[in-house]
Enzyme design. Structure first.
Site, short mmCIF file in Angstrom:
data_model
loop_
_atom_site.label_atom_id
_atom_site.label_comp_id
_atom_site.label_asym_id
_atom_site.label_seq_id
_atom_site.Cartn_x
_atom_site.Cartn_y
_atom_site.Cartn_z
N GLY A 12 86.60 41.36 77.17
CA GLY A 12 86.59 42.74 77.63
C GLY A 12 85.00 42.84 77.71
O GLY A 12 84.68 44.22 77.80
N MET A 91 93.40 37.27 83.52
CA MET A 91 93.45 35.38 83.84
C MET A 91 94.52 35.22 83.73
O MET A 91 95.24 34.29 83.94
CB MET A 91 92.77 35.49 81.90
CG MET A 91 91.76 35.53 81.78
SD MET A 91 90.34 35.67 83.25
CE MET A 91 90.23 33.57 83.11
N ASN A 108 88.16 42.68 91.02
CA ASN A 108 87.88 41.38 91.22
C ASN A 108 86.51 41.26 90.32
O ASN A 108 85.61 41.63 91.30
CB ASN A 108 88.87 40.37 91.39
CG ASN A 108 88.82 39.06 89.77
OD1 ASN A 108 88.82 39.52 88.92
ND2 ASN A 108 88.82 37.86 90.82
N HIS A 110 84.53 37.65 89.75
CA HIS A 110 84.16 35.73 89.31
C HIS A 110 83.44 35.19 88.75
O HIS A 110 81.92 36.31 89.42
CB HIS A 110 84.92 35.26 90.42
CG HIS A 110 85.11 34.83 90.55
ND1 HIS A 110 86.07 33.35 89.79
CD2 HIS A 110 84.82 32.93 91.04
CE1 HIS A 110 86.34 31.90 89.64
NE2 HIS A 110 84.96 32.13 90.36
N ASP A 146 90.50 34.49 94.59
CA ASP A 146 89.69 34.72 94.47
C ASP A 146 89.26 35.05 96.35
O ASP A 146 87.71 33.93 96.29
CB ASP A 146 88.16 33.41 93.99
CG ASP A 146 88.91 33.93 92.57
OD1 ASP A 146 88.94 34.78 91.76
OD2 ASP A 146 89.31 32.08 91.83
N GLU A 175 76.51 39.54 85.48
CA GLU A 175 78.29 40.52 84.94
C GLU A 175 77.80 42.03 85.16
O GLU A 175 78.93 42.86 85.55
CB GLU A 175 79.02 39.29 84.84
CG GLU A 175 79.32 38.29 85.41
CD GLU A 175 80.54 37.54 84.66
OE1 GLU A 175 82.17 38.58 84.55
OE2 GLU A 175 80.59 36.84 84.27
C1 GAR Z 1 83.86 37.01 83.04
O1 GAR Z 1 83.07 36.38 83.14
C2 GAR Z 1 84.82 37.01 83.55
O2 GAR Z 1 84.15 37.24 85.63
C3 GAR Z 1 86.11 35.50 83.93
O3 GAR Z 1 86.56 35.66 82.86
C4 GAR Z 1 85.20 36.50 81.73
C5 GAR Z 1 86.15 37.66 81.15
O4 GAR Z 1 84.61 38.02 79.89
N1 GAR Z 1 87.05 35.84 84.97
C6 GAR Z 1 87.21 35.40 85.95
O5 GAR Z 1 87.59 33.62 85.47
C7 GAR Z 1 88.60 35.64 86.17
N2 GAR Z 1 89.75 34.48 87.05
P1 GAR Z 1 85.11 39.50 79.41
O6 GAR Z 1 86.57 39.76 78.84
O7 GAR Z 1 84.43 39.95 78.14
O8 GAR Z 1 84.90 40.75 80.61
#
Ligand code: GAR
Length: 203
Positions: A12, A91, A108, A110, A146, A175
């Protein structure tokens, strides 16, 4: 402020960045729900600590019935009054039911410069491919994984001695900057800003 729901599965950290951004009275979103398919997601704890409404709808009791799980998610999002949804490390693949119900209103993030490296293990694959530039993308969610229209991207260099962990950390930092900016642009329908920092290519 537009009520926005966040959907998470784990850590998160992107949700945290959005929660922090939304705490600013000038930010155009308020977080109306943090929703997870994983009752143990650490991000839920963060949201509770921030005083936000949270809900876990575990996918496991639904077994193979993805439709029933997504109907429960959709009901929770609607009940919370969400007008837009940000997937933030959610996920699980979504079926057309949820993507169509939220078409044009679901974002979203990515961890790659789409359309390169959709799917999982993006940092390892970027290193294997030998790309010199990597990054992250915020896009609208459509049926294809995606694949939706790109709202913003941030780029980072790939360095000579990079590991997937180092590269992942460099991208994650971007991000956390990109997602709030892209959401703000999306909600206010602002055109691209020429003064945007060079590493942060919000379109
Ligand atoms: C992030 O890096 C996000 O971009 C990726 O998972 C991570 C979640 O981290 N998302 C994906 O791979 C979606 N397919 P977080 O829970 O710390 O935000």
């Amino acid at each position: 402020k537009t009520p926005v729901a966040l959907m998470i599965s784990g850590r998160g950290s992107n949700a945290t960045a959005l929660v922090r951004a939304a705490a600013d009275p000038a930010f155009p979103a308020r977080i109306c729900l943090v929703l997870s398919n994983n009752p143990q997601a650490p991000g839920l704890e963060m949201a509770r600590a921030a005083g936000l409404p949270t809900l876990a709808i575990d996918h496991r009791p639904f077994g193979k019935d993805r439709a029933a799980h997504e109907q429960a998610l959709h009901a929770a999002l609607t009940e919370a009054g969400a007008q837009a949804v940000c997937l933030a490390g959610y996920m699980r693949l979504l079926t057309p039911f949820l993507t169509q119900a939220w078409a044009g209103r679901m974002l979203n993030i990515h961890p790659s410069l789409l359309p390169s490296f959709p799917g999982l293990h993006t940092h390892e694959r970027a290193l294997d491919a030998g790309v010199r530039v990597h990054g992250c993308t915020v896009h609208l969610v459509t049926e294809g994984m995606d694949e939706g229209p790109i709202l913003g991207q941030a780029a980072v260099p790939v360095l000579a001695d990079d590991t997937a962990d180092l590269l992942s950390a460099r991208v994650l930092e971007q991000e956390h900057l990109l997602y709030p900016r892209a959401l703000r642009h999306f909600l206010t329908r602002q055109p691209a800003s020429a003064s945007t920092a060079s590493a942060l290519l919000v379109a």
